[in-house]
Design an enzyme around this catalytic site. Sequence first.
Site, PDB file in Angstrom:
ATOM      1  N   ALA B 526       0.838  -1.197   0.000  1.00 51.77           N
ATOM      2  CA  ALA B 526       0.000   0.000   0.000  1.00 51.77           C
ATOM      3  C   ALA B 526       0.872   1.246   0.000  1.00 51.77           C
ATOM      4  CB  ALA B 526      -0.913  -0.008   1.221  1.00 51.77           C
ATOM      5  N   ARG B 628      -1.424   6.620   8.224  1.00 54.31           N
ATOM      6  CA  ARG B 628      -2.757   6.898   7.683  1.00 54.31           C
ATOM      7  C   ARG B 628      -3.451   5.594   7.279  1.00 54.31           C
ATOM      8  NH1 ARG B 628      -4.287  11.601   5.098  1.00 54.31           N
ATOM      9  NH2 ARG B 628      -2.120  12.058   4.602  1.00 54.31           N
ATOM     10  N   THR B 634     -10.984  -2.018   4.520  1.00 57.49           N
ATOM     11  CA  THR B 634      -9.994  -3.030   4.113  1.00 57.49           C
ATOM     12  C   THR B 634      -8.854  -3.097   5.124  1.00 57.49           C
ATOM     13  OG1 THR B 634      -8.871  -1.438   2.668  1.00 57.49           O
ATOM     14  CG2 THR B 634     -10.524  -2.853   1.656  1.00 57.49           C
ATOM     15  N   GLY B 704      -0.651  -5.048   6.776  1.00 59.79           N
ATOM     16  CA  GLY B 704      -1.066  -6.429   6.504  1.00 59.79           C
ATOM     17  C   GLY B 704      -0.505  -7.442   7.481  1.00 59.79           C
ATOM     18  N   GLU B 705       0.612  -7.128   8.094  1.00 64.07           N
ATOM     19  CA  GLU B 705       1.239  -8.094   8.991  1.00 64.07           C
ATOM     20  C   GLU B 705       1.214  -7.651  10.445  1.00 64.07           C
ATOM     21  OE1 GLU B 705       4.624  -7.776   6.460  1.00 64.07           O
ATOM     22  OE2 GLU B 705       4.656  -9.916   6.055  1.00 64.07           O
TER      23      GLU B 705
END
Lengths: 327, 744
Positions: B526, B628, B634, B704-705
Amino acid sequence: MKLFTYERAASADAAVAEGAAPGTKFIAGGTNLLDLMKLQIETPERLVDISRLPLNTIDEREDGGLTIGALVPNSDLAADPRVIERYEVLSRALLAGASGQLRNKASTGGNLLQRTRCYYFYDTAMPCNKRAPGSGCSAIDGYNRILAVLGTSDKCIATHPSDMAVAMRALDATVVTQKADGDRRRIAIGDLYRLPGDTPEVETVLEPGELITAIELPVPVEGARHLYRKVRDRASYAFALVSVAGVVTMDGDTVASAALAFGGLGPMPWRDPAVEAAIVGKPASDASFAAAADALLANAKGFGSNDFKIPLARRTLIASLRELTGV
Amino acid sequence: MFGFGDKTNSLTMNEPVPESLLDTGAQGVISRPLDRVDGPLKVSGTATYAAEYAVPGLVHGVLVGAKIGHGKVLAIDVEAAKRVPGVIDVVVDFDTFIRNAQQGGEEGAPTQGVKQVDYFGQIVAIVLADTYEAAREAALSLPVEYEYKAGTYDFEAHKDEAETPPRGLIPPHYSQGDPDTTYDAAPVKLDVTYVTPSQNSAAMEPHASIAMWEDDALTLYGAYQMPTSDASQLAKSLGVSVSKVRIISRYIGGGFGSKLGIAPESVAAAVAAKQLGRPVKAVMMRQQVFEATPRRSNTEQRIRLGCDADGRIVSFVHDSLVANLPGESFFEPVGIGSHSLYCGENRRINHDMVRLNLGLTGSMRAPGEAVGMVGVECAIDELAEQMGMDPIELRRINDPLKDPEKDVPFSSRMLTRALDEGARRFGWNQRNATPGSRREGEWLVGIGVAAATRNNQLQKSSAKIELKPDGTAVVSSAMTDIGTGSYTIMAQIAAEVLGLPVERIVMKLGDTNDPPAAGSGGSWGAASAGSAVYLAAEALREQLAKAMEVDPGDLTLKDGEAIGGNRRRSIAELVGDGMEATGEIVPGKQEKQFTQASYGAHFAEVGVNVVTGEVRVRRMLGVFAAGRVLNAKTARSQCLGGMTFGIGCALTEDLIHDPRNGKLVNRDLAEYHVPVNADVPQLEVHFLDERDIHANPIHAKGIGELGISGAAPAVVNAIYNACGVRVRNLPVTCDKLLAGLPAL
């Protein structure tokens, strides 16, 4: 999956006539057989599809029992109001097994004939006496966390994976079959399965072509408490490490009758009269429950990573008996 | 390297970027919890995954795995396979086939050569047939003759032979001060060893490739997270120029690291397609996914913490043993989080490697932190108990003001705030520090906490945006969406900067014909590709300002209209015949001048069944600060997924190899237990408001992690609080608790 021929049986008579031929398997829901075929663990040359035979009703018998067609899906059986009301243990056991999708597809007869989930049985690269007789058992000295501690032999320590069959065993169900010559017979569920002994590849007394057409449940036990308790590694979609099916009646504080069957412990849904004898006719107490556990596990033998099943079964049985008797 | 000429807006992160157009944009779509733009395609089954392309003349390939753990292939009976009706051929190319998958981001080929077998299930051939069923039948029964060699399969038995691995993301050995002496002298000491098992990503979609050659150019539909570097790996493996390899990975059904680098099916499909002159599809069987794609290494972690009487850590030692195949350089960076999580002037963070003939180890969701935090955060819990201190307080005391190893500040860090906010929301003050003191029927109930941290990475990435005369924008990049929401957040970034409704953004991801990007991995997707999209949009904004004849600072873009200089014009009108720009982000000095990581706190409440030892998570809360939040929905989903992984790590996931022969014992989803719905209770996620101006121009950090890092130890600590049994060997299955439970 090896190439095979497929035909659809027009009737039970036709199915059994076809089913006796070597290399033939019946297929109904296929939830177990197809997986095994894809991995070449089962390699039938011919499939006879029985799924459209009219064996999919649940009927009340005049004697007050219930006759379940062999093709009744597990989910329908679990949801049948008569089953829920009179044979609660069966409904609970069914719902403790597999997943919603699998239960929709799996048949009652097929559920009884599920094959073991032993890791090594599932792997054609490994020796397995059940899959390849005489090749040896990889599990005895291998990783055997999910395998049996009762009824094993030096050839095989596989467990029977079904939850439903454990409840059926506690309910004294009778398996109705039709043989290749058209004869019908009725087999007490306790007589359906065979211990592995020297021939773990032979799992039941069914003859080639013999088709399970129905399962009969006897008249329900009045005033009984039912329980199905399943211990597993995750909350759903896992096979039992230990399970207990119980149907118990009380006369005051005394256990009047008890039917107890066990999953996850042996090569068949396990039932041992000595376990019930330890509590029936006696006041419900931790002492008699401990005696029941002693009786169940007197000959239990662990193989390393499944040793824990012995204390686990003991604790689960005692807690189950407390719940069943209200002690 | 990328070479886009004049129209590339390239930014190297040498300086902070305090101002972001995402804060001043008028469109108001950034951060909003928009539904996934690719959602309708996915739920209607019309998103095409790698194995689903209908290619004329397609041949079905099924891979053949070795049935020995170590040795050599002597002969393969190709003719036997050909006797199966429908089988076309068996392709055997011992030199070209890859022994194992490649690690993510590498430019070179993975280890090649498969005549020598180094692990059970190593792919040695591919059977090709007109139907999948025929290929599978022949592949499963293919006669292969082997020469057996003794292999090393038993981690326990070979621990003494551990060696120092080559440098990875972090150095294998790090030491500062005098950790041993200060440990020995510390008034309070803790010395514990935690063991975590091997795990597999077990993505829903198996690894799959369709290879098609046109003359000497290869197109591969693949399920890959990093197409740009994957194309390079594939080209090197095949001995062709990277300009001749195109990878298309439009949709990926989960990766979690297992699809970072190319896996054996891609090379097998490409070689077979070349030999046959027809397109070839190769989809791994589920068992092959377990055997022949990267697994997370098992770990053995010895943690020694020495602190003063107030709880300040003076010596922090985290020594880990990990495993990998002979010749492979990757080591699970168990201590990566340990480098900067807590104070301690004297430190040692070591990794040593046991070489085993078991499948490749590589990155799985949060390599390092996911399991390294188990050791550290459980040890902190143990230390707090030993000192009679609240574990949150112990963490607060040891929350460093600057990086404890380098003389640099943190770019942003909200660890203590996350712990405090989580404690308040979760009801931490209800916790009884005495284990086993809360019982509800058969259930012993406890709560636990753990810190979350995940290092933040930026990777060179680029993206192009074309503004069309109809007022739509097409965003293209070799970035991927592996189920995370990349399509959606990239669209939101473009929409915010360009003042367009999201519906007018057309997203094209996952194609190496588009501008190169680092793809999805390491939680950098991202921030990296998102920054590239941002920079492209920023360049277009300047072009629009020019067309409006206003200063970019005086331009407002909203709902497809440009407003500035007391004029209002539609963007479509300004675009003329079309405009385009490319954005490129390059990591720079900011990552040396600041230690960058995301932080958070996990809280878990579990029940331990007093009869059986079964553990059920009752509720979890994660509080996270990751810069941010680009899309609240999501981002939350990413954290929920990470926390669910954490539940699996704590309670169920355990990839087991048979030490006798290296055979993977549980290689399907029935016996490798990932959590199912019933294992996952109501999970709550709360984000702290944060911007990181040192990270990138969009001020976002990896997410994500973060959700997995620390989730498992929160559960394990809760188990201890519930029942008083410390299990230091994950997963915490009922058999490990049984002996410690009260008698019935």
